[in-house]
Design a protein around this motif. Sequence first.
Motif, PDB file in Angstrom:
ATOM      1  N   PRO A 167       0.832  -1.206   0.000  1.00 43.03           N
ATOM      2  CA  PRO A 167       0.000   0.000   0.000  1.00 43.03           C
ATOM      3  C   PRO A 167       0.866   1.255   0.000  1.00 43.03           C
ATOM      4  CG  PRO A 167      -0.849  -1.589   1.571  1.00 43.03           C
ATOM      5  CD  PRO A 167       0.458  -2.131   1.100  1.00 43.03           C
ATOM      6  N   THR A 168       0.495   2.225  -0.830  1.00 45.70           N
ATOM      7  CA  THR A 168       1.317   3.421  -1.014  1.00 45.70           C
ATOM      8  C   THR A 168       0.464   4.679  -0.909  1.00 45.70           C
ATOM      9  OG1 THR A 168       2.911   2.255  -2.417  1.00 45.70           O
ATOM     10  CG2 THR A 168       2.829   4.654  -2.622  1.00 45.70           C
ATOM     11  N   LEU A 169       0.958   5.649  -0.121  1.00 49.10           N
ATOM     12  CA  LEU A 169       0.308   6.938   0.065  1.00 49.10           C
ATOM     13  C   LEU A 169       1.169   8.017  -0.570  1.00 49.10           C
ATOM     14  CD1 LEU A 169      -0.352   6.619   3.933  1.00 49.10           C
ATOM     15  CD2 LEU A 169      -1.542   5.465   2.063  1.00 49.10           C
ATOM     16  N   ILE A 170       0.613   9.208  -0.694  1.00 49.79           N
ATOM     17  CA  ILE A 170       1.392  10.348  -1.172  1.00 49.79           C
ATOM     18  C   ILE A 170       1.750  11.237   0.017  1.00 49.79           C
ATOM     19  CG2 ILE A 170      -0.677  11.732  -1.719  1.00 49.79           C
ATOM     20  CD1 ILE A 170       2.726  11.837  -3.557  1.00 49.79           C
ATOM     21  N   ILE A 174      -5.377  -6.245  -0.560  1.00 49.18           N
ATOM     22  CA  ILE A 174      -5.765  -5.366   0.545  1.00 49.18           C
ATOM     23  C   ILE A 174      -7.282  -5.200   0.627  1.00 49.18           C
ATOM     24  CG2 ILE A 174      -5.527  -3.000   1.462  1.00 49.18           C
ATOM     25  CD1 ILE A 174      -2.998  -4.713   1.623  1.00 49.18           C
ATOM     26  N   LEU A 175      -7.997  -5.444  -0.466  1.00 49.49           N
ATOM     27  CA  LEU A 175      -9.422  -5.116  -0.519  1.00 49.49           C
ATOM     28  C   LEU A 175     -10.253  -5.755   0.602  1.00 49.49           C
ATOM     29  CD1 LEU A 175     -10.129  -5.089  -4.368  1.00 49.49           C
ATOM     30  CD2 LEU A 175      -9.055  -3.360  -2.903  1.00 49.49           C
ATOM     31  N   PRO A 176     -10.034  -7.027   0.970  1.00 49.78           N
ATOM     32  CA  PRO A 176     -10.828  -7.593   2.063  1.00 49.78           C
ATOM     33  C   PRO A 176     -10.642  -6.867   3.397  1.00 49.78           C
ATOM     34  CG  PRO A 176      -9.745  -9.334   0.806  1.00 49.78           C
ATOM     35  CD  PRO A 176      -9.157  -8.040   0.340  1.00 49.78           C
ATOM     36  N   LEU A 177      -9.530  -6.153   3.548  1.00 48.32           N
ATOM     37  CA  LEU A 177      -9.275  -5.459   4.813  1.00 48.32           C
ATOM     38  C   LEU A 177     -10.176  -4.240   5.009  1.00 48.32           C
ATOM     39  CD1 LEU A 177      -5.379  -5.707   4.986  1.00 48.32           C
ATOM     40  CD2 LEU A 177      -7.081  -7.112   6.152  1.00 48.32           C
ATOM     41  N   PHE A 178     -10.756  -3.729   3.930  1.00 53.06           N
ATOM     42  CA  PHE A 178     -11.726  -2.647   4.092  1.00 53.06           C
ATOM     43  C   PHE A 178     -12.928  -3.138   4.907  1.00 53.06           C
ATOM     44  CE2 PHE A 178      -9.425  -0.745   0.518  1.00 53.06           C
ATOM     45  CZ  PHE A 178      -9.396   0.595   0.887  1.00 53.06           C
ATOM     46  N   ASP A 179     -13.390  -4.349   4.616  1.00 52.02           N
ATOM     47  CA  ASP A 179     -14.498  -4.925   5.386  1.00 52.02           C
ATOM     48  C   ASP A 179     -14.102  -5.123   6.844  1.00 52.02           C
ATOM     49  OD1 ASP A 179     -16.398  -5.049   3.370  1.00 52.02           O
ATOM     50  OD2 ASP A 179     -15.739  -7.026   2.688  1.00 52.02           O
ATOM     51  N   ARG A 180     -12.902  -5.637   7.057  1.00 52.25           N
ATOM     52  CA  ARG A 180     -12.429  -5.843   8.434  1.00 52.25           C
ATOM     53  C   ARG A 180     -12.353  -4.523   9.186  1.00 52.25           C
ATOM     54  NH1 ARG A 180      -6.360  -7.977   9.836  1.00 52.25           N
ATOM     55  NH2 ARG A 180      -6.235  -7.051  11.904  1.00 52.25           N
ATOM     56  N   TYR A 181     -11.868  -3.496   8.513  1.00 50.54           N
ATOM     57  CA  TYR A 181     -11.781  -2.161   9.122  1.00 50.54           C
ATOM     58  C   TYR A 181     -13.155  -1.699   9.602  1.00 50.54           C
ATOM     59  CZ  TYR A 181     -11.360   2.950   9.306  1.00 50.54           C
ATOM     60  OH  TYR A 181     -11.418   4.267   9.703  1.00 50.54           O
ATOM     61  N   ASN A 222      -8.334   7.630   7.279  1.00 51.93           N
ATOM     62  CA  ASN A 222      -8.484   6.798   8.466  1.00 51.93           C
ATOM     63  C   ASN A 222      -8.093   5.346   8.203  1.00 51.93           C
ATOM     64  OD1 ASN A 222      -9.435   8.878  10.105  1.00 51.93           O
ATOM     65  ND2 ASN A 222     -11.563   8.514   9.571  1.00 51.93           N
ATOM     66  N   PHE A 223      -8.334   4.880   6.981  1.00 52.89           N
ATOM     67  CA  PHE A 223      -8.001   3.482   6.677  1.00 52.89           C
ATOM     68  C   PHE A 223      -6.491   3.236   6.688  1.00 52.89           C
ATOM     69  CE2 PHE A 223      -7.066   0.140   3.492  1.00 52.89           C
ATOM     70  CZ  PHE A 223      -7.623  -0.948   4.161  1.00 52.89           C
ATOM     71  N   PRO A 224      -5.671   4.014   5.967  1.00 52.63           N
ATOM     72  CA  PRO A 224      -4.220   3.764   6.040  1.00 52.63           C
ATOM     73  C   PRO A 224      -3.648   4.035   7.421  1.00 52.63           C
ATOM     74  CG  PRO A 224      -4.670   5.729   4.748  1.00 52.63           C
ATOM     75  CD  PRO A 224      -5.979   5.041   4.946  1.00 52.63           C
ATOM     76  N   ARG A 274      -0.493  -0.119  10.944  1.00 52.32           N
ATOM     77  CA  ARG A 274      -0.248  -0.878  12.175  1.00 52.32           C
ATOM     78  C   ARG A 274      -0.422  -2.380  11.956  1.00 52.32           C
ATOM     79  NH1 ARG A 274      -2.956   3.864  13.942  1.00 52.32           N
ATOM     80  NH2 ARG A 274      -1.732   5.046  15.469  1.00 52.32           N
ATOM     81  N   GLN A 275      -0.978  -2.752  10.809  1.00 54.10           N
ATOM     82  CA  GLN A 275      -1.201  -4.163  10.502  1.00 54.10           C
ATOM     83  C   GLN A 275      -0.114  -4.736   9.588  1.00 54.10           C
ATOM     84  OE1 GLN A 275      -4.133  -4.965  12.107  1.00 54.10           O
ATOM     85  NE2 GLN A 275      -4.427  -2.765  12.473  1.00 54.10           N
TER      86      GLN A 275
END
Length: 247
Positions: free
Chosen positions: A136-139, A189-196, A208-210, A215-216
């Motif tokens: 996963p990459t942010l700016i 990573i997509l299934p982790l949106f549901d977990r979040y 908020n998601f990243p 931490r994961q």
Amino acid sequence: MIAILLAAGYATRLYPLTINTPKSLLPLGKQLIIDYIIDDIDKLKDISKIYIVTNSRFADQFSSWATDSDRNNKAPIKVIDDGTTDNDNRRGAIGDIVFTLKNEGIDDDIAVFAGDNIFTYSLEGMYDFFREKNAPTLIAINVPDIEQRRKLAIAEIAEDGRILDMEEKPAEPRTEWGIYAAYFYGRDILPLFDRYIEEGNSPDAPGNFPSWLYRQMPVYAYRGRGECIDIGTPDNYAATCKEYENK
């Protein structure tokens, strides 16, 4: 890769400009705000489709824009109506990501952008960094003004780009690296949106998601050279229009 533009907000701070027009479709120089974003996304070689997720109030306007005969983008654009009508029943940015993933059955790498942030950093450079790190990459943008940093998520970043710490709107920012709303996520990573969401976390701001995700697992930031402009108030919009009037 699928691109998702988040454009379901109501931009109440910009009233009366945005009572009947979504912020993304406001004019800026010779184009609309959204045109600048789409032009940059369209330069990414692997983008196969662009989804614009908006609300029921503005879906028709986005559809009219997307089908404009003058549009010349490579990737097809589809407008998604998230079924909301005002701030009281909005899904939130992360809620809209989840809605789009499920509604469209997306199983691919995704790029997520705010539908109203103008940027001058290299999106292609960020994409290449994402492929290099395979994570996963942010700016991250260097923000010298401390008052501006207090309005952003601020990150502590390792030499290799890994996020070591993130703090939302800190009173005393520890670095000058502000995180803006542009994200690349692999399909894993997509299934982790549901977990979040299932863990009871906020569905609102996309950052908020990243902030939870780093931490994961390893999450990286691409240090962009340039700026990102979040148009939030009428004065800010007027100043940005003046800056872009000859562009």
